[in-house]
Design an enzyme around this catalytic site. Sequence first.
Site, PDB file in Angstrom:
ATOM      1  N   GLY A  33       0.838  -1.197   0.000  1.00 15.98           N
ATOM      2  CA  GLY A  33       0.000   0.000   0.000  1.00 15.98           C
ATOM      3  C   GLY A  33       0.868   1.239   0.000  1.00 15.98           C
TER       4      GLY A  33
ATOM      5  N   GLY B  66      -0.698   4.502  -0.195  1.00 16.03           N
ATOM      6  CA  GLY B  66      -1.510   5.681   0.085  1.00 16.03           C
ATOM      7  C   GLY B  66      -0.726   6.527   1.089  1.00 16.03           C
TER       8      GLY B  66
ATOM      9  CB  ALA C 198      -0.808   4.663   6.040  1.00 18.63           C
TER      10      ALA C 198
ATOM     11  CG  HIS D  12     -19.129  11.785   5.865  1.00 15.71           C
ATOM     12  ND1 HIS D  12     -19.846  12.947   5.725  1.00 15.71           N
ATOM     13  CD2 HIS D  12     -17.846  12.161   6.074  1.00 15.71           C
ATOM     14  CE1 HIS D  12     -19.020  13.971   5.836  1.00 15.71           C
ATOM     15  NE2 HIS D  12     -17.800  13.523   6.053  1.00 15.71           N
TER      16      HIS D  12
ATOM     17  NE  ARG E 159     -16.669  13.008   9.314  1.00 19.48           N
ATOM     18  CZ  ARG E 159     -15.572  12.794   8.621  1.00 19.48           C
ATOM     19  NH1 ARG E 159     -15.132  11.564   8.443  1.00 19.48           N
ATOM     20  NH2 ARG E 159     -14.897  13.794   8.111  1.00 19.48           N
TER      21      ARG E 159
ATOM     22  CG  HIS F 236     -16.566   8.762   4.881  1.00 15.01           C
ATOM     23  ND1 HIS F 236     -16.230   9.218   3.634  1.00 15.01           N
ATOM     24  CD2 HIS F 236     -15.740   9.395   5.745  1.00 15.01           C
ATOM     25  CE1 HIS F 236     -15.242  10.097   3.740  1.00 15.01           C
ATOM     26  NE2 HIS F 236     -14.910  10.209   5.008  1.00 15.01           N
TER      27      HIS F 236
ATOM     28  CD  GLU G 228     -10.271   3.846   6.007  1.00 12.06           C
ATOM     29  OE1 GLU G 228      -9.819   4.716   5.244  1.00 12.06           O
ATOM     30  OE2 GLU G 228     -11.447   3.437   5.958  1.00 12.06           O
TER      31      GLU G 228
ATOM     32  NE  ARG H  68     -11.763   8.780   9.798  1.00 11.80           N
ATOM     33  CZ  ARG H  68     -11.945   9.867   9.042  1.00 11.80           C
ATOM     34  NH1 ARG H  68     -11.512  11.050   9.433  1.00 11.80           N
ATOM     35  NH2 ARG H  68     -12.592   9.777   7.891  1.00 11.80           N
TER      36      ARG H  68
HETATM   37  C1  LIG Z   1     -14.140  10.864  -0.201  1.00 14.97           C
HETATM   38  C2  LIG Z   1     -13.288  10.794   1.030  1.00 14.97           C
HETATM   39  C3  LIG Z   1     -12.826  11.956   1.620  1.00 14.97           C
HETATM   40  C4  LIG Z   1     -12.040  11.904   2.771  1.00 14.97           C
HETATM   41  N1  LIG Z   1     -11.607  13.075   3.327  1.00 14.97           N
HETATM   42  C5  LIG Z   1     -10.836  13.017   4.437  1.00 14.97           C
HETATM   43  C6  LIG Z   1     -10.344  14.214   5.036  1.00 14.97           C
HETATM   44  O1  LIG Z   1     -10.606  15.319   4.557  1.00 14.97           O
HETATM   45  N2  LIG Z   1      -9.589  14.106   6.139  1.00 14.97           N
HETATM   46  C7  LIG Z   1      -9.258  12.902   6.698  1.00 14.97           C
HETATM   47  O2  LIG Z   1      -8.554  12.871   7.694  1.00 14.97           O
HETATM   48  N3  LIG Z   1      -9.699  11.753   6.131  1.00 14.97           N
HETATM   49  C8  LIG Z   1     -10.468  11.781   5.030  1.00 14.97           C
HETATM   50  N4  LIG Z   1     -10.910  10.604   4.471  1.00 14.97           N
HETATM   51  C9  LIG Z   1     -10.391   9.329   4.969  1.00 14.97           C
HETATM   52  C10 LIG Z   1      -8.978   9.107   4.419  1.00 14.97           C
HETATM   53  O3  LIG Z   1      -8.919   9.551   3.088  1.00 14.97           O
HETATM   54  C11 LIG Z   1      -8.542   7.650   4.469  1.00 14.97           C
HETATM   55  O4  LIG Z   1      -8.832   7.091   5.711  1.00 14.97           O
HETATM   56  C12 LIG Z   1      -7.037   7.556   4.240  1.00 14.97           C
HETATM   57  O5  LIG Z   1      -6.669   8.256   3.077  1.00 14.97           O
HETATM   58  C13 LIG Z   1      -6.580   6.112   4.154  1.00 14.97           C
HETATM   59  O6  LIG Z   1      -5.205   6.108   3.844  1.00 14.97           O
HETATM   60  P1  LIG Z   1      -4.389   4.754   3.824  1.00 14.97           P
HETATM   61  O7  LIG Z   1      -3.020   5.119   3.416  1.00 14.97           O
HETATM   62  O8  LIG Z   1      -4.588   4.050   5.112  1.00 14.97           O
HETATM   63  O9  LIG Z   1      -5.090   3.868   2.700  1.00 14.97           O
HETATM   64  P2  LIG Z   1      -5.375   4.139   1.135  1.00 14.97           P
HETATM   65  O10 LIG Z   1      -5.148   5.526   0.719  1.00 14.97           O
HETATM   66  O11 LIG Z   1      -6.720   3.528   0.885  1.00 14.97           O
HETATM   67  O12 LIG Z   1      -4.294   3.279   0.407  1.00 14.97           O
HETATM   68  C14 LIG Z   1      -4.360   1.881   0.338  1.00 14.97           C
HETATM   69  C15 LIG Z   1      -3.184   1.389  -0.457  1.00 14.97           C
HETATM   70  O13 LIG Z   1      -3.132  -0.025  -0.333  1.00 14.97           O
HETATM   71  C16 LIG Z   1      -2.969  -0.613  -1.606  1.00 14.97           C
HETATM   72  N5  LIG Z   1      -3.562  -1.953  -1.525  1.00 14.97           N
HETATM   73  C17 LIG Z   1      -4.727  -2.328  -0.952  1.00 14.97           C
HETATM   74  N6  LIG Z   1      -4.875  -3.652  -1.032  1.00 14.97           N
HETATM   75  C18 LIG Z   1      -3.799  -4.135  -1.667  1.00 14.97           C
HETATM   76  C19 LIG Z   1      -3.382  -5.432  -2.062  1.00 14.97           C
HETATM   77  N7  LIG Z   1      -4.094  -6.522  -1.784  1.00 14.97           N
HETATM   78  N8  LIG Z   1      -2.215  -5.540  -2.728  1.00 14.97           N
HETATM   79  C20 LIG Z   1      -1.450  -4.454  -3.024  1.00 14.97           C
HETATM   80  N9  LIG Z   1      -1.799  -3.213  -2.658  1.00 14.97           N
HETATM   81  C21 LIG Z   1      -2.949  -3.053  -1.998  1.00 14.97           C
HETATM   82  C22 LIG Z   1      -3.610   0.333  -2.574  1.00 14.97           C
HETATM   83  O14 LIG Z   1      -3.066   0.147  -3.850  1.00 14.97           O
HETATM   84  C23 LIG Z   1      -3.216   1.681  -1.941  1.00 14.97           C
HETATM   85  O15 LIG Z   1      -1.936   2.037  -2.371  1.00 14.97           O
HETATM   86  C24 LIG Z   1     -11.722  10.654   3.342  1.00 14.97           C
HETATM   87  C25 LIG Z   1     -12.201   9.488   2.757  1.00 14.97           C
HETATM   88  C26 LIG Z   1     -12.995   9.550   1.633  1.00 14.97           C
HETATM   89  C27 LIG Z   1     -13.554   8.288   1.080  1.00 14.97           C
END
Ligand SMILES: Cc1cc2nc3c(=O)[nH]c(=O)nc-3n(C[C@H](O)[C@H](O)[C@H](O)COP(=O)(O)OP(=O)(O)OC[C@H]3O[C@@H](n4cnc5c(N)ncnc54)[C@H](O)[C@@H]3O)c2cc1C
Length: 639
Positions: free
Chosen positions: A41, A43, A45, A267, A331, A402, A426, A436
């Site tokens: 991943g 993203g 994180a 949400h 929320r 959400h 997440e 949250r």
């Molecule tokens: C529309 C929307 C708006 C939001 N706005 C806000 C905000 O303003 N403020 C806030 O604090 N939060 C917000 N959130 C929540 C926040 O965006 C997410 O909780 C956060 O971005 C998650 O980040 P992450 O790095 O944990 O995961 P993600 O960004 O979901 O990244 C997951 C990663 O894992 C990889 N992955 C997953 N499964 C596999 C697999 N099996 N094999 C290989 N790779 C895999 C994907 O390719 C990706 O790179 C929002 C959420 C949404 C839906």
Amino acid sequence: MKILDNKIPSGPLAQKWEHYKSSVPLVSPANKRKLDIIVIGTGLAGASAASSLAELGYNVKAFCFQDSPRRAHSIAAQGGINAAKNYQNDGDSTYRLFYDTIKGGDYRAREANVYRLAEVSANIIDQCVAQGVPFAREYGGTLDNRSFGGVQVSRTFYARGQTGQQLLLGAYSALSRQIASGGVKMYNRHEMLDIVTINNKARGIIVRDLVSGVYERHSAHAVVLATGGYGNVFYLSTNAMGSNITAAWKAHKKGAMFANPCFTQIHPTCIPVSGEYQSKLTLMSESLRNDGRIWVPKKSSDQRIPEDIPEDERDYYLERKYPSFGNLVPRDVASRAAKDRCDAGFGVGETGLAVYLDFKDAIKRLGEDAVRSRYGNLFTMYEKITGDNPYKSPMRIYPAVHYTMGGLWVDYNLMTTIPGLYAIGECNFSDHGANRLGASALMQGLADGYFILPYTIGKYLANEIQSESISTDHEEFDKAEKHSRDINQKLLNNKGLKSVESFHRELGQIMWNYCGMARNKEGLLEAVDKIKKLKQDFWENICVTGKSNIINPELEKAGRVADFIELGELMIYDALNREESCGGHFREEHQTSDGEARRDDNNFSFVSAWEYIDKETKQKLNKEKLTFDEVNLTQRSYK
Ligand SMILES: Cc1cc2nc3c(=O)[nH]c(=O)nc-3n(C[C@H](O)[C@H](O)[C@H](O)COP(=O)(O)OP(=O)(O)OC[C@H]3O[C@@H](n4cnc5c(N)ncnc54)[C@H](O)[C@@H]3O)c2cc1C
């Protein structure tokens, strides 16, 4: 039942992390070069973790299923990121951010983790500013803030309605620097299908190259999952279409416990569902509640257009019910209030499942240009989707799935119950309890990746320096690869008559109807039955077209939906077991006379940590008791 050791350091709350950092075993630079880490991943994180770990000198391999880390779901985050900087001089502090988060989560999160999160929040902003993230600034050049739900200060840093995108560009540039210098080897378009454990330690992964269909083995001394949330178990959600549970679920099946799976965030401000054909819902950021006012007509089934409804015939129900926080209640509270009004017949629009979010007063007060500069892209998005101009008439909104507070159980080190397997962002359960607060997910993901994991992983790896590089010829790699191949082959060979999409939609309906905004025992029991039938139907009648040795999105999706179905079942068991209401988990049997969530602290002040036994056995519940030394547990009130 297993006793879960959360490994929280001793000492006063405010000194735990400082003390931990100064006493944690270190890995020398020369040894770091001998240690391999896999990060799944990229993203917020994952990208922040991969780049920070490589910067420290570890050999990192990073994987994502998109064609670029820049397409991670994090890019969708709109409203902002919290930090206790107190730039506004409005009374904010580390303690207040900690307290708001514990209370916002309805007292179902760990004090020590949340305090640490509040402590490092300020560093995140400095880090991102140094990377060039263009946070909004005030006229004098200082960083601007706005408010999010459940707090009475302004601590949210933002870049218009595109904060996630800008933060991800920052993290991506840090990652790119490491990719270019050889610290990170990046594998785009690779999907993790299984985790490999050897002698009960995480030692590698099985991935499928989504372009060539080739199965690959990768080994490491530690594996980090940063794979995001599982809101798409509901089919319709604000999550990116690709967000899924597969990596975390496969880890769960190999021994990582899954915590609080039923804690889902609905949400309050999303564009309402408009038809059966829909496969995605769109968020209208919580930041809009800084200036938008939520209302419904006072008369039920009122068919007039909003402009024709005079002020004294409008019910600003959040301001009426919660005068202290008004439109900025958390929320879970805002979502239930919207549902309550719509269920009582006051909803608006064709379906009656919508309420108004109105900017009339803000435009009068600040002018249209000021509103456009704060929320312009969100208003444009709304107009593109609905055809209505929100500068002229109120937005129509309704709650939607959400975010998922549940996830892999981790201890204070962010390690799961599989030694050497970490979960961040997440995909873990750690900091948000049962609800949250807005703008806290980005904060947590970046705190985990930039500031926490780089310390805690060293504690484990300090004992791994004797381990040689791990061979992927080990029989556990053989077994895991065979298992992944067999599942995909079974899906392809089945030749049933029902599409993957139809199963996903059916699953979503079960989850939303019985395990959504309101839950009750009778409905949940019915849902168990329905989901068991759905699982059987899936494996008998699924039709997956195409082959395995080429790009095959149907195959990818089928595997993900199969895992979602199993997760859905666990969510329902968890919701059944938790005989209380807290945060986003609202059991109708447990509510106060005015319809608020009623917790049962005597019996449910614990984290549910589910252990996978086997597919025939009901999963086993373990508990981590939550103790509160700093805050008093009270009935949450935003009145
Ligand atoms: C529309 C929307 C708006 C939001 N706005 C806000 C905000 O303003 N403020 C806030 O604090 N939060 C917000 N959130 C929540 C926040 O965006 C997410 O909780 C956060 O971005 C998650 O980040 P992450 O790095 O944990 O995961 P993600 O960004 O979901 O990244 C997951 C990663 O894992 C990889 N992955 C997953 N499964 C596999 C697999 N099996 N094999 C290989 N790779 C895999 C994907 O390719 C990706 O790179 C929002 C959420 C949404 C839906």
